[in-house]
Design an enzyme around this catalytic site. Structure first.
Site, PDB file in Angstrom:
ATOM      1  CG  HIS A  18      51.118  24.955  28.124  1.00 44.07           C
ATOM      2  ND1 HIS A  18      50.142  24.026  27.834  1.00 44.07           N
ATOM      3  CD2 HIS A  18      51.913  25.018  27.019  1.00 44.07           C
ATOM      4  CE1 HIS A  18      50.351  23.523  26.624  1.00 44.07           C
ATOM      5  NE2 HIS A  18      51.405  24.127  26.104  1.00 44.07           N
ATOM      6  CB  SER A  70      42.921  45.417  52.364  1.00 43.74           C
ATOM      7  OG  SER A  70      42.521  44.783  53.568  1.00 43.74           O
ATOM      8  CE  LYS A  72      45.394  42.066  49.267  1.00 44.55           C
ATOM      9  NZ  LYS A  72      44.652  40.949  49.794  1.00 44.55           N
ATOM     10  CD  GLU A  80      39.998  41.025  42.275  1.00 49.48           C
ATOM     11  OE1 GLU A  80      40.336  42.120  42.771  1.00 49.48           O
ATOM     12  OE2 GLU A  80      39.669  40.052  42.951  1.00 49.48           O
TER      13      GLU A  80
END
Ligand code: ARG
Length: 458
Positions: free
Chosen positions: A157, A278, A284, A291
């Protein structure tokens, strides 16, 4: 004017829009090398069986080699009016060698031709997927070997459950990708029957030798039913099915990488080679490749659903609907092969943050199960009661804001009088993972044994 390939009974050529919807050359040019290999094998067989003359077959062969060279050199002009790769190649062959080119299509149809070309293309993608998976599996094995005894939290979970080893987690993906590998192998073995010679749908009256062409093109045998042969696209569906499951596995590890590389987790650092920055936020490091891999299943499964939907309810045998098979498979295969390579690079470069992993493993009362097991073993409590006692100890630690190992023996004995000093030996996460030696369990010694087993098998 009417088409030179089939225009005998036509007085007018197709409307421009008809040509646009009908043509597949824009995408099936990717089948050029398979098409030419198939035609060369077919011509050699036609000569060997005396269906065409040896000198015509020789001219056809030389001409086809030249056509392939032109295509590879980028000097070939593809024509939409010629509809597909099969007619483009044959038309150019006829420009190069003249009349004998017209004999190549004896005892053949574009229906068995496209079934052959596409099957060979998909077969090659199975091989590419298998070698991509081999490389990926070896990257996971290197991680597993390096981190056989690094402790990290195991989750259910996405809540801290029990401590596990980094190596064990990496080996979980080895299992998944090895199953994927065997799915591609199975699919490849099943598809390895040669469609050539099924002709349009019914076979042919010419005395062809289908075993000869099957062998020349690396197939185990010819297909056995001409109707099935020209209407079957199971091989592509099986490839897509295996690709979808594999892309699902890629998406799961990709998601773990996205979570693990976040500032909140800091479990791993992705290499510069597989991160992006970024343009506005200098701090970043974005896991873009991960992704994208998380997303690739969308289009690969989409292609699978698309091809099933094309094939559903199609009456035997070939229908032009089936021309809609290729772009989906091309796109899915390209993205799968690229995805495997990207994941391999990410896994090879991945740096685990051992301190963060171990700290996370030690928090969240992850050794509560070990404590309960100890109460069963040392005090002979029934597991249900041990579970209850442990729950009370966890609550106490939670109220005090400390870990289980920080509770004093006094405090523990207030909850159960028979607890002894020995309990502390099971509360460390290292002890916890070392004790899980049941077959398939997370203990470092198991991980090392499994790594050795996999390395032997590869
Ligand atoms: N371009 C066609 C396809 O991709 C080749 C087979 C065409 N056969 C036919 N009888 N029209 O399916």
């Amino acid at each position: 004017s009417a088409n030179t390939m089939w225009g005998g009974r036509f007085s007018a050529g197709p409307d421009a829009i008809m040509e646009a919807i009908n043509a597949s050359i824009g995408f099936d040019k990717r089948l050029a090398s398979q098409d030419i290999a198939g035609s060369r094998a077919h011509a050699a067989m036609l000569a060997a069986t005396g269906i065409i003359k040896a000198e015509d077959a020789a001219a056809i062969d030389t001409g086809l080699v030249q056509v392939l060279e032109e295509i590879e050199a980028g000097t070939f002009t593809f024509s939409t009016a010629l509809e597909d790769i099969h007619m483009n190649v044959e038309a150019r062959l006829s420009e190069i060698i003249g009349a004998p080119a017209g004999r190549l299509h004896t005892a053949r149809s574009r229906n068995d031709q496209v079934a052959l070309d596409f099957r060979m293309w998909v077969r090659a993608q199975c091989d590419a997927a298998i070698s991509g998976l081999d490389a990926l599996i070896s990257a996971f094995l290197a991680q597993a070997e390096a981190g056989a005894d690094w402790v990290m939290p195991g989750f259910t979970h996405l809540q801290t459950a029990q401590p596990v080893t980094w190596g064990h987690h990496m080996l979980a993906y080895v299992e998944m990708f090895a199953r994927d590998r065997s799915r591609f192998e199975d699919a490849r073995a099943r598809m390895n029957e040669c469609p050539l010679g099924a002709a349009a749908l019914a076979g042919t009256s010419f005395p062809i030798d289908r075993h000869m062409t099957a062998q020349a093109l690396g197939f185990d045998r010819p297909t056995s039913n001409s109707l099935d042969t020209v209407s079957d696209r199971d091989f592509a569906l099986e490839f897509l099915g295996a690709a979808s499951i594999c892309a699902m596995h890629l998406s799961r590890f990709a998601e773990e990488l996205v979570i693990w590389s976040s500032a909140q987790f800091r479990f791993v650092r992705m290499s510069d080679r597989f991160s992006t920055g970024s343009s506005i936020m200098p701090q970043k490091r974005n896991p873009d490749a991960a992704e994208l891999l998380r997303a690739k299943l969308g289009r690969i499964l989409g292609a699978t659903v698309a091809l099933f939907t094309v094939m559903k309810g199609l009456p035997l045998t070939y229908s032009k609907d089936m021309q809609e098979d290729k772009e989906q498979v091309f796109d899915a295969a390209d993205n799968l092969i690229l995805g495997l390579a990207a994941m391999e690079g990410m896994v090879r470069d991945l740096t685990a943050n051992r301190a963060a992993l171990e700290a996370a493993a030690s928090s969240g009362f992850s050794t509560a199960t070990d404590l309960a097991d100890w109460l069963v073993r040392a005090l002979n409590l029934p597991f249900r009661e041990a579970h209850h006692v442990t729950g009370a100890l966890v609550k106490l630690a939670e109220d005090k804001g400390c870990d289980l190992a920080d509770l004093s023996l006094d405090e523990m004995q207030k909850i159960h009088g028979e607890i002894t000093q020995a309990v502390y030996s099971v509360l460390g996460v290292q002890n916890s993972v070392a004790s899980r030696t049941s077959y398939g369990g997370t203990a470092p010694e198991n991980v090392r044994a499994q790594v050795a087993r996999w390395k032997e098998g590869l």
